[in-house]
Design a protein around this motif. Sequence first.
Motif: not given
Length: 349
Positions: A9-12, A49-51, A155-158, A206-213
Amino acid sequence: MNVTIRVHRFTPKPEEDRARRHSSSPFGAKARNGSPFGSSPSRRRVRGKHWTQDYAIQVQPGQTVLDCLLGIKRDTDPTLAFRYSCGHGICGSDAVAINGTPTLLCTAKVEDYAKPESGQNGGANAMADEGFRPTATKENVVANNASVNDSNQSYDDGRSRIIPSSGDPNNLGGFDDSNGAAANSDSPSNLGLIEIAPLPGFPVLRDLIVDIDQMMSQIKKLEPYLKADGKLATTEDGKIDMFEYLQRPEELKRYELLSNCISCGVCEGSCPVYAGGEAFIGPAALIAASRFINDSRDDDTNARLNAIATADGITACQSVRACSRECPRGIDVGEEMWQLTERVKNRQI
């Protein structure tokens, strides 16, 4: 049957935080935009944030990984973000990396990708990440039991190890109160683990969504549309010939499969050159160009070959052929890259 879905997962960071970070620096993002040595905005890594997060769920035979994610988002975690549209392998919008292999969520079967969790309930036959069996000493047994007992802690990193599919916070570790068996136990009903990550080679939004532009702009750069001479063929009596673009079956066969490309990006995520961040236009754009290079109706073949005969074009292809492994439309992308290389070498300059 039980399966654990592990999602990267990833939150910008908020836009205002990223802008404020470089506001006082003369070398900030604004100063780098015009630099010929800087990366393009679409390829620049988004900070955040990555986790990893685990979801223990129950699945039915024949379910796809997309079905699992939809169930998690509906019943357990509505914050999970992923992209999909048709759900039948036609649109190509749900491309991700499952167990490190780029593929589509909607075509990946759970039973095909579930694998035993390494180091858990594996006994003496469990293999370490380095490929060696651990020595069966007293210290290793104690350490392994401790790691299993701690696997359900936060864990502390979420990073949350297990989220029960029922949403009950008291049902930690995926235990089923009906029979007292653990969801992650070593039993015939436990399929194991499926690890899902964003598609390699693309900036994560975000998470599994990537930029394909950038991929779409590269495809557009090679002008993927028919270029004819514009002269209308006429019959002997001066009427427009309705069959001016009539093709023989062997001519159609040369590009028909290439026209099925759905621009999902799986081939680019599999390519070690493109996913590695090197200057390469990518196999998706080259497939789009090859579709018209092989079309007998197109009159701009030499110009198309010259457009891809650049340092970041077909020349950058290393002929690894990893792009052919998982094409959801059955295109042998690696063979097409090789054919383009030969066409570029033999082109009329």
